[in-house]
Design an enzyme around this catalytic site. Structure first.
Site, PDB file in Angstrom:
ATOM      1  N   PRO A 127      25.233  51.996  90.135  1.00 21.48           N
ATOM      2  CA  PRO A 127      23.791  52.250  89.975  1.00 21.48           C
ATOM      3  C   PRO A 127      23.352  53.706  89.855  1.00 21.48           C
ATOM      4  CG  PRO A 127      24.278  51.760  92.255  1.00 21.48           C
ATOM      5  CD  PRO A 127      25.578  51.625  91.505  1.00 21.48           C
ATOM      6  N   CYS A 128      23.682  54.331  88.720  1.00 24.19           N
ATOM      7  CA  CYS A 128      23.255  55.712  88.499  1.00 24.19           C
ATOM      8  C   CYS A 128      21.730  55.813  88.350  1.00 24.19           C
ATOM      9  CB  CYS A 128      23.967  56.319  87.302  1.00 24.19           C
ATOM     10  SG  CYS A 128      23.874  55.342  85.805  1.00 24.19           S
ATOM     11  N   HIS A 129      21.057  54.687  88.103  1.00 22.73           N
ATOM     12  CA  HIS A 129      19.596  54.705  87.999  1.00 22.73           C
ATOM     13  C   HIS A 129      18.930  55.039  89.332  1.00 22.73           C
ATOM     14  CE1 HIS A 129      20.560  50.543  89.197  1.00 22.73           C
ATOM     15  NE2 HIS A 129      19.389  50.567  89.824  1.00 22.73           N
TER      16      HIS A 129
END
Length: 157
Positions: A127-129
């Site tokens: 989850p780089c978001h």
């Protein structure tokens, strides 16, 4: 002999996604605007792709907060450490690049962390978001800032 890469198209609330896997694990999630690579083989019954699609459907329905999938990632040691740190960010929480760098032991490497995150081939699952700028701005995202906003909104982060 090269590993065969298989793909499956999955629909989602943020648009179509191409899920890519080899025999070891999920290798990539590509946005619908990116056409399938000519070397990928379309496979509807690939077990890793089927499970990825199922878990993504649960995620988008708000029924899953953590993914449990075999991953097959390629990158530098620093990138892999950065991506592992991303997986420790809890669902519904957003942190700064500096805080992620601190998780890796050096708060001065925020820019390097941002670069590593931009190379993440498996967005959403890794989850780089969930990483935003210290000022609260969303910053960049391979799928575009609007998709990043939608993912954070989904998670109520």
């Amino acid at each position: 002999m090269k590993k065969e890469l298989c793909y499956l198209k999955a629909n989602s609330p943020i648009g179509p996604l191409y899920l890519v896997a080899n025999s070891k694990g999920l290798c990539a999630i590509r946005w619908g605007s990116e056409k399938p690579n000519k070397i990928w083989v379309k496979k509807q019954n690939h077990p890793i792709l089927k499970e990825t699609k199922k878990q993504l459907e649960e995620y988008f329905k708000g029924q899953r907060q953590k993914f449990d999938l075999p991953l097959s990632v390629e990158g530098t040691e620093f990138q892999k450490k950065s991506w592992k740190a991303l997986q420790r960010i809890p669902y519904g929480k957003a942190i700064s690049y500096q805080k992620q760098a601190k998780m890796l032991g050096d708060p001065n490497r925020a820019r390097a962390v941002g670069t590593a995150n931009s190379k993440n081939q498996i967005p959403i699952v890794i989850p780089c978001h969930r990483v935003i700028s210290k000022s609260g701005q969303l910053g960049g995202f391979t799928g575009g800032v609007e998709i990043k906003r939608e993912l954070l909104k989904l998670e109520k982060a």
